[in-house]
Design an enzyme around this catalytic site. Structure first.
Site, PDB file in Angstrom:
ATOM      1  N   CYS A  73       5.811   6.371  -4.483  1.00 44.27           N
ATOM      2  CA  CYS A  73       4.626   5.636  -4.052  1.00 44.27           C
ATOM      3  C   CYS A  73       5.093   4.336  -3.424  1.00 44.27           C
ATOM      4  CB  CYS A  73       3.685   5.367  -5.224  1.00 44.27           C
ATOM      5  SG  CYS A  73       2.175   4.500  -4.726  1.00 44.27           S
ATOM      6  N   GLY A  74       5.004   4.259  -2.113  1.00 42.55           N
ATOM      7  CA  GLY A  74       5.505   3.094  -1.405  1.00 42.55           C
ATOM      8  C   GLY A  74       4.752   1.819  -1.713  1.00 42.55           C
ATOM      9  N   HIS A 149       4.409  15.420   2.463  1.00 37.67           N
ATOM     10  CA  HIS A 149       3.286  15.040   3.322  1.00 37.67           C
ATOM     11  C   HIS A 149       3.116  16.016   4.470  1.00 37.67           C
ATOM     12  CE1 HIS A 149       2.233  10.906   1.918  1.00 37.67           C
ATOM     13  NE2 HIS A 149       3.465  10.958   1.438  1.00 37.67           N
ATOM     14  N   GLU A 197      -4.622  11.538  -0.792  1.00 43.22           N
ATOM     15  CA  GLU A 197      -3.444  11.571  -1.642  1.00 43.22           C
ATOM     16  C   GLU A 197      -3.557  12.652  -2.700  1.00 43.22           C
ATOM     17  OE1 GLU A 197      -1.254   8.225  -3.023  1.00 43.22           O
ATOM     18  OE2 GLU A 197      -2.541   6.834  -1.912  1.00 43.22           O
ATOM     19  N   CYS A 206      -1.838   4.309   1.953  1.00 40.89           N
ATOM     20  CA  CYS A 206      -0.781   5.118   1.338  1.00 40.89           C
ATOM     21  C   CYS A 206       0.527   4.739   2.011  1.00 40.89           C
ATOM     22  CB  CYS A 206      -1.074   6.604   1.504  1.00 40.89           C
ATOM     23  SG  CYS A 206       0.225   7.678   0.817  1.00 40.89           S
ATOM     24  N   GLY A 209       2.527   7.778   2.980  1.00 40.63           N
ATOM     25  CA  GLY A 209       1.818   8.411   4.079  1.00 40.63           C
ATOM     26  C   GLY A 209       2.065   7.690   5.394  1.00 40.63           C
TER      27      GLY A 209
END
Length: 266
Positions: A73-74, A149, A197, A206, A209
């Site tokens: 999770c960035g 993704h 998500e 995101c 993303g």
């Protein structure tokens, strides 16, 4: 007994963060769902637990709001770096490097992966584009940036009923670990992005993303690095060249610190 937590967000993608480096914070899927509930718990898109690591400054465990675990999770990584000052963060999606500035945080992610079994997809197939379609969405690029993704390039990102199509794609048997779904629109030299998500649904932003979509745009030669990615909650800047790691830069916001009785959750 009360346990301290931090509420943070990256461009509206919000997190409950527990620091378990000195005292364990026991979590399971059921407890995560209760904590993430916006009516009966604290409320968040993802829940984060920090633990000691022998490879980095700390280990970041990630749960989605539905109780399922996530590899990366960035936006959470930026928040963790801003909160703790960590320079290196270990995660299931790989080792991350972090640099916190006055107004933003930069995170370096491992190089993206593109092979069908690295996404993963259940059967061998092309990944740029994936030869599958769902309603109006087709021809996606599949990219793994620590988590999986699909990136669909569309003429109008707002016109896609992503809240309806997203769950169909996320749970398609073609994706054994489920998948995150992005619709991206190239506009005025920037990327406009909406993301559904995996395990959390539509979110304000995101980070992974944005990374996956920027990488796909650069590979298609639609845009050049660095790529500005605009999401409902705000913007990120993504740097990437083929074969290199991905660098993501953007804001991380501390909202408040609180305490919760984990045993009292019902």
């Amino acid at each position: 007994m009360a346990t301290t937590f931090h509420k943070m967000h990256g461009l509206g993608n919000d997190f409950v963060i527990f620091d378990a480096r000195e005292a364990d914070v026991p979590l399971d899927a059921a407890r995560v769902r209760l904590l993430a509930d916006r009516h009966r718990g604290i409320g968040c898109d993802q829940l984060i637990r920090l633990s000691p690591s022998d490879k980095a400054d700390l280990l970041m465990d990630i749960w989605n709001a539905d109780g399922g675990e996530a590899e990366a999770c960035g936006n959470a990584a930026r928040c963790v770096a801003a909160l703790t000052g960590a320079k290196t963060i270990d995660s299931a999606g790989g080792l991350l490097e972090a640099e916190a500035g006055d107004d933003s945080v930069s995170i370096t992610l491992p190089p993206p992966r593109f092979q069908w079994d690295e996404i993963p997809i259940a059967d061998p197939m092309d990944t740029a584009p994936v030869p599958m379609a769902w309603d109006v969405l087709e021809g996606a690029d599949a990219v793994n940036v620590g988590n999986p993704h699909l990136v669909f390039f569309v003429d109008d990102a707002d016109a896609v009923a992503l809240g309806e199509i997203g769950p169909q794609i996320e749970h398609d048997p073609a994706f054994p670990e489920r998948i995150n779904v992005n619709v991206a629109e190239v506009r005025d030299g920037r990327l406009k992005l909406r993301t559904f998500e995996r395990g959390a649904g539509l979110t304000e932003a995101c980070g992974t993303g944005a990374c996956a979509s920027a990488v796909a745009a650069i590979r298609r030669k639609l845009l050049a690095s660095p790529v500005a990615v605009d999401m409902p909650g705000g913007s990120l800047t993504i740097h990437w060249a083929p074969g290199d790691p991905i660098v993501m830069q953007g804001a991380a916001t501390h909202v408040f610190t609180g305490e919760v009785d984990l045993e009292a959750l019902r």
